[in-house]
Design a protein around this motif. Structure first.
Motif, PDB file in Angstrom:
ATOM      1  N   SER A   4       0.846  -1.191   0.000  1.00 53.64           N
ATOM      2  CA  SER A   4       0.000   0.000   0.000  1.00 53.64           C
ATOM      3  C   SER A   4       0.881   1.240   0.000  1.00 53.64           C
ATOM      4  CB  SER A   4      -0.862   0.055   1.260  1.00 53.64           C
ATOM      5  OG  SER A   4      -1.731  -1.031   1.264  1.00 53.64           O
ATOM      6  N   LEU A   5       0.525   2.167  -0.852  1.00 49.89           N
ATOM      7  CA  LEU A   5       1.163   3.484  -0.792  1.00 49.89           C
ATOM      8  C   LEU A   5       0.227   4.343   0.044  1.00 49.89           C
ATOM      9  CD1 LEU A   5       2.010   3.923  -4.594  1.00 49.89           C
ATOM     10  CD2 LEU A   5       3.334   2.766  -2.824  1.00 49.89           C
ATOM     11  N   ILE A   6       0.726   4.925   1.120  1.00 52.16           N
ATOM     12  CA  ILE A   6      -0.160   5.714   1.985  1.00 52.16           C
ATOM     13  C   ILE A   6       0.285   7.176   2.027  1.00 52.16           C
ATOM     14  CG2 ILE A   6      -0.850   3.729   3.395  1.00 52.16           C
ATOM     15  CD1 ILE A   6       1.118   4.823   5.550  1.00 52.16           C
ATOM     16  N   ASN A   7      -0.628   8.036   2.435  1.00 55.11           N
ATOM     17  CA  ASN A   7      -0.367   9.482   2.551  1.00 55.11           C
ATOM     18  C   ASN A   7       0.180  10.088   1.264  1.00 55.11           C
ATOM     19  OD1 ASN A   7      -1.177   9.644   5.288  1.00 55.11           O
ATOM     20  ND2 ASN A   7       0.779   8.713   5.888  1.00 55.11           N
ATOM     21  N   ALA A   8      -0.395   9.678   0.154  1.00 54.36           N
ATOM     22  CA  ALA A   8       0.047  10.230  -1.139  1.00 54.36           C
ATOM     23  C   ALA A   8      -0.979  11.238  -1.629  1.00 54.36           C
ATOM     24  CB  ALA A   8       0.181   9.107  -2.154  1.00 54.36           C
ATOM     25  N   ARG A   9      -0.506  12.318  -2.205  1.00 53.13           N
ATOM     26  CA  ARG A   9      -1.421  13.232  -2.905  1.00 53.13           C
ATOM     27  C   ARG A   9      -1.341  12.853  -4.383  1.00 53.13           C
ATOM     28  NH1 ARG A   9       0.304  18.520  -2.300  1.00 53.13           N
ATOM     29  NH2 ARG A   9      -1.764  19.289  -2.812  1.00 53.13           N
ATOM     30  N   LEU A  10      -2.435  12.353  -4.891  1.00 62.58           N
ATOM     31  CA  LEU A  10      -2.428  11.751  -6.233  1.00 62.58           C
ATOM     32  C   LEU A  10      -2.764  12.758  -7.315  1.00 62.58           C
ATOM     33  CD1 LEU A  10      -4.666   8.631  -5.439  1.00 62.58           C
ATOM     34  CD2 LEU A  10      -2.189   8.863  -5.140  1.00 62.58           C
ATOM     35  N   VAL A  11      -1.968  12.718  -8.366  1.00 68.06           N
ATOM     36  CA  VAL A  11      -2.371  13.377  -9.614  1.00 68.06           C
ATOM     37  C   VAL A  11      -2.534  12.211 -10.589  1.00 68.06           C
ATOM     38  CG1 VAL A  11      -1.711  15.014 -11.407  1.00 68.06           C
ATOM     39  CG2 VAL A  11      -1.107  15.468  -9.025  1.00 68.06           C
ATOM     40  N   THR A  12      -3.776  11.803 -10.795  1.00 63.40           N
ATOM     41  CA  THR A  12      -4.012  10.496 -11.439  1.00 63.40           C
ATOM     42  C   THR A  12      -3.796  10.500 -12.949  1.00 63.40           C
ATOM     43  OG1 THR A  12      -6.368  10.908 -11.844  1.00 63.40           O
ATOM     44  CG2 THR A  12      -5.772   9.916  -9.701  1.00 63.40           C
ATOM     45  N   CYS A  13      -3.901  11.687 -13.574  1.00 62.57           N
ATOM     46  CA  CYS A  13      -3.833  11.786 -15.040  1.00 62.57           C
ATOM     47  C   CYS A  13      -4.935  10.993 -15.724  1.00 62.57           C
ATOM     48  CB  CYS A  13      -2.453  11.406 -15.574  1.00 62.57           C
ATOM     49  SG  CYS A  13      -1.183  12.538 -15.000  1.00 62.57           S
ATOM     50  N   GLN A  14      -6.017  10.708 -14.981  1.00 61.13           N
ATOM     51  CA  GLN A  14      -7.209  10.154 -15.641  1.00 61.13           C
ATOM     52  C   GLN A  14      -7.835  11.265 -16.483  1.00 61.13           C
ATOM     53  OE1 GLN A  14      -9.980   8.100 -13.076  1.00 61.13           O
ATOM     54  NE2 GLN A  14      -8.324   7.086 -11.973  1.00 61.13           N
ATOM     55  N   PRO A  15      -8.692  10.909 -17.438  1.00 64.34           N
ATOM     56  CA  PRO A  15      -9.317  11.948 -18.258  1.00 64.34           C
ATOM     57  C   PRO A  15     -10.139  12.906 -17.394  1.00 64.34           C
ATOM     58  CG  PRO A  15      -9.759   9.756 -19.143  1.00 64.34           C
ATOM     59  CD  PRO A  15      -9.099   9.559 -17.824  1.00 64.34           C
ATOM     60  N   GLY A  16     -10.256  14.134 -17.840  1.00 64.21           N
ATOM     61  CA  GLY A  16     -11.123  15.100 -17.145  1.00 64.21           C
ATOM     62  C   GLY A  16     -10.378  15.964 -16.140  1.00 64.21           C
ATOM     63  N   TYR A  17     -11.080  16.967 -15.650  1.00 55.29           N
ATOM     64  CA  TYR A  17     -10.551  17.979 -14.747  1.00 55.29           C
ATOM     65  C   TYR A  17      -9.882  17.373 -13.518  1.00 55.29           C
ATOM     66  CZ  TYR A  17     -10.939  21.650 -11.133  1.00 55.29           C
ATOM     67  OH  TYR A  17     -10.688  22.507 -10.115  1.00 55.29           O
ATOM     68  N   GLU A  18     -10.556  16.390 -12.909  1.00 55.10           N
ATOM     69  CA  GLU A  18     -10.077  15.777 -11.664  1.00 55.10           C
ATOM     70  C   GLU A  18      -8.690  15.158 -11.814  1.00 55.10           C
ATOM     71  OE1 GLU A  18     -12.655  14.194  -8.851  1.00 55.10           O
ATOM     72  OE2 GLU A  18     -12.836  16.393  -8.987  1.00 55.10           O
ATOM     73  N   GLY A  19      -8.389  14.699 -13.014  1.00 57.37           N
ATOM     74  CA  GLY A  19      -7.138  13.973 -13.243  1.00 57.37           C
ATOM     75  C   GLY A  19      -5.896  14.811 -13.024  1.00 57.37           C
ATOM     76  N   TYR A  20      -6.065  16.131 -12.966  1.00 55.83           N
ATOM     77  CA  TYR A  20      -4.897  17.018 -12.778  1.00 55.83           C
ATOM     78  C   TYR A  20      -4.902  17.673 -11.398  1.00 55.83           C
ATOM     79  CZ  TYR A  20      -1.532  20.774 -13.854  1.00 55.83           C
ATOM     80  OH  TYR A  20      -0.453  21.631 -13.850  1.00 55.83           O
ATOM     81  N   GLN A  21      -6.010  17.542 -10.664  1.00 57.32           N
ATOM     82  CA  GLN A  21      -6.099  18.184  -9.348  1.00 57.32           C
ATOM     83  C   GLN A  21      -5.533  17.243  -8.285  1.00 57.32           C
ATOM     84  OE1 GLN A  21      -7.039  21.344  -9.315  1.00 57.32           O
ATOM     85  NE2 GLN A  21      -7.280  21.029 -11.519  1.00 57.32           N
ATOM     86  N   PRO A  22      -4.527  17.669  -7.506  1.00 57.86           N
ATOM     87  CA  PRO A  22      -3.997  16.772  -6.473  1.00 57.86           C
ATOM     88  C   PRO A  22      -5.101  16.373  -5.498  1.00 57.86           C
ATOM     89  CG  PRO A  22      -2.562  18.666  -6.773  1.00 57.86           C
ATOM     90  CD  PRO A  22      -3.799  18.944  -7.572  1.00 57.86           C
ATOM     91  N   SER A  23      -5.164  15.099  -5.170  1.00 63.40           N
ATOM     92  CA  SER A  23      -6.201  14.582  -4.268  1.00 63.40           C
ATOM     93  C   SER A  23      -5.832  14.900  -2.824  1.00 63.40           C
ATOM     94  CB  SER A  23      -6.291  13.066  -4.428  1.00 63.40           C
ATOM     95  OG  SER A  23      -5.147  12.477  -3.835  1.00 63.40           O
ATOM     96  N   PRO A  24      -6.803  14.786  -1.899  1.00 61.98           N
ATOM     97  CA  PRO A  24      -6.433  14.768  -0.480  1.00 61.98           C
ATOM     98  C   PRO A  24      -5.563  13.538  -0.197  1.00 61.98           C
ATOM     99  CG  PRO A  24      -8.838  14.735  -0.803  1.00 61.98           C
ATOM    100  CD  PRO A  24      -8.220  14.594  -2.146  1.00 61.98           C
ATOM    101  N   LEU A  25      -4.985  13.466   0.992  1.00 58.36           N
ATOM    102  CA  LEU A  25      -4.106  12.335   1.314  1.00 58.36           C
ATOM    103  C   LEU A  25      -4.818  11.012   1.016  1.00 58.36           C
ATOM    104  CD1 LEU A  25      -2.379  13.460   4.640  1.00 58.36           C
ATOM    105  CD2 LEU A  25      -1.486  13.516   2.288  1.00 58.36           C
ATOM    106  N   SER A  26      -4.161  10.174   0.227  1.00 56.55           N
ATOM    107  CA  SER A  26      -4.823   8.976  -0.284  1.00 56.55           C
ATOM    108  C   SER A  26      -3.956   7.740  -0.140  1.00 56.55           C
ATOM    109  CB  SER A  26      -5.164   9.151  -1.762  1.00 56.55           C
ATOM    110  OG  SER A  26      -6.077  10.198  -1.928  1.00 56.55           O
ATOM    111  N   LYS A  27      -4.612   6.628  -0.409  1.00 57.86           N
ATOM    112  CA  LYS A  27      -3.953   5.330  -0.317  1.00 57.86           C
ATOM    113  C   LYS A  27      -4.161   4.591  -1.636  1.00 57.86           C
ATOM    114  CE  LYS A  27      -4.437   1.359   2.783  1.00 57.86           C
ATOM    115  NZ  LYS A  27      -5.052   0.969   4.070  1.00 57.86           N
ATOM    116  N   VAL A  28      -3.109   3.894  -2.068  1.00 58.37           N
ATOM    117  CA  VAL A  28      -3.217   3.077  -3.282  1.00 58.37           C
ATOM    118  C   VAL A  28      -2.834   1.655  -2.894  1.00 58.37           C
ATOM    119  CG1 VAL A  28      -2.359   2.727  -5.646  1.00 58.37           C
ATOM    120  CG2 VAL A  28      -2.508   5.053  -4.714  1.00 58.37           C
TER     121      VAL A  28
END
Ligand code: DI6
Ligand code: FE
Length: 404
Positions: A4-28
């Motif tokens: 698990s990757l924890i406490n990451a701020r994700l820039v997912t590069c998924q399509p759409g606006y959200e894909g470029y906005q850093p997420s709150p602290l997240s887990k993968v």
């Protein structure tokens, strides 16, 4: 075991606006090298008790960077030609006088597998230090059956020595070798009848590329090579519209090219053709900068037609001796007017598409390969903004953290 990757701020590069906005602290959560689940830290995600955790400490996590156009394997260097150009000769003059690509061909033919590997690894380390986890590598400095296959084998071998994923491209149609002088159609026969079949049979090439240019191969020769590629089940790419507008990109679109690359001279008809075929436009600002070109690629037309734009180093000894993908993000923005978001997508989701890997790499999404780059920055625009500041924290390849 899961990771698990924890406490990451994700820039997912998924399509759409959200894909470029850093997420709150997240887990993968990663299982068997693939992304199994993604969510905010406070949300409980089912994962294995024995999962190994990597604490990302609030840093920015992007998909692993992809350099989708390189000529990484070669021997020798061409600083003498750099000097000649600054003394007034053109790139074309130097090639016509037997230098340019041909001088690298002479050196590369002489070099052994081990020598080429030893020369390539420091360049690869440069790319790795800019966050790269996948690269494309072209042949094109051998120009005989044996030497082209030698280059592709060295490219395949790179991943035995570094944590890097490699896609290979056969570029036997890079320039006319001297032994075929004035017999270019005979050389195209060799490419279509021997080199492509061998590369396909031995699974040494993932795609086939052609330098379609007045100093390279003409449209009908290019088309023969594209046809042969398809007969052998391989997708195509093109070095097109770099120095003039021959219509190579529209031809490549007709053969459903994965990408057309350089494209400074691409016109509206060409843009329309690649938009219809879903072909990626790969921008190579390093070559534009190093050759002091004046003709800009048609960014506005590409945007208007929703053509995905990739960004790559074109790392090669003649026109782009730059082993750093972050530099290309900065140049893409400063020289071509890309936004930092376009530049980032150009080395992640769109670069993956340029390699035919848009379903498996280039995004942080469930089911995708667990390749990431962790950056010591606050905002994704910093990736394009600064250069030379060591912002890479670490790379994660197939769920394994790499200490480069
Ligand atoms: N276009 C380029 O910019 C490189 N190849 C190509 O087809 C140049 C390669 C070289 O000069 O060695
Ligand atoms: Fe190139």
């Amino acid at each position: 075991m899961n990771t698990s990757l924890i406490n990451a701020r994700l820039v997912t590069c998924q399509p759409g606006y959200e894909g470029y906005q850093p997420s709150p602290l997240s887990k993968v959560v990663i299982k068997d090298g693939l992304i199994d689940a993604v969510g905010p830290m406070e949300q409980s995600i089912e994962d294995d008790d024995q999962s190994l955790s990597i604490d990302c400490e609030g840093k920015l996590l992007t998909p692993g960077f992809i350099d989708c156009h390189t000529h990484l394997i070669f021997a020798g260097q061409r600083s003498n030609e750099f000097e000649q150009r600054l003394n007034g000769q053109s790139y074309q003059d130097i090639l016509n006088a037997g230098g340019g690509i041909l001088s690298t061909v002479r050196e590369t033919r002489k070099a052994s597998h081990q020598e080429l590997l030893d020369l390539a690894l420091p360049r690869l380390d440069g790319l790795i230090s800019s966050g790269v986890t996948s690269i494309e590598v072209k042949s094109g400095y051998g120009l005989t059956l044996e030497d082209e296959l030698k280059m592709l084998r060295v490219a395949k071998d790179l991943s035995q020595h570094r944590a890097i994923k490699v896609s290979t491209t056969l570029l036997a149609a890079h320039t006319l070798p001297p032994e075929y002088s004035h017999r270019s159609d005979d050389y195209v026969d060799l490419i279509c009848e021997e080199i492509i079949p061998h590369a396909a049979e031995h699974r040494l090439a993932d795609s086939i590329d052609v330098f379609c240019e007045s100093i390279g191969f003409n449209l009908s020769q290019t088309e023969r090579i594209f046809k042969s590629a398809h007969q052998h089940g391989l997708p195509i790419k093109g070095h097109t519209e770099q120095l003039s507008n021959l219509g190579g990109s529209a031809l490549a679109a007709k053969y459903s090219a994965l990408s057309v690359d350089h494209i400074e001279y691409l016109d509206a008809i060409g843009v329309e053709a690649i938009a219809r075929s879903g072909t990626v436009a790969t921008l190579l600002p390093g070559a534009f900068y190093f050759l002091n070109e004046q003709q800009h690629p048609p960014i506005e037309l590409l945007r208007a037609a929703n053509v995905p734009m990739a960004l790559a180093t074109d790392l090669n000894p003649g026109t782009s001796p730059f082993a750093n993908l972050l530099l290309m993000l900065n140049m893409g923005c400063t020289l071509f007017g890309l936004t930092p978001e376009e530049a980032l997508r150009g080395v992640t989701c769109h670069a993956a598409k340029a390699l035919g890997l848009s379903e498996s790499r280039g995004q942080i999404a469930v089911g995708y390969e667990a390749d990431f780059t962790l950056w010591d920055i606050q905002s994704p625009a910093e990736l394009s903004y600064q250069f030379g500041v060591p912002i890479l924290s670490s790379r994660i390849v197939d769920g394994v953290r790499i200490n480069d």
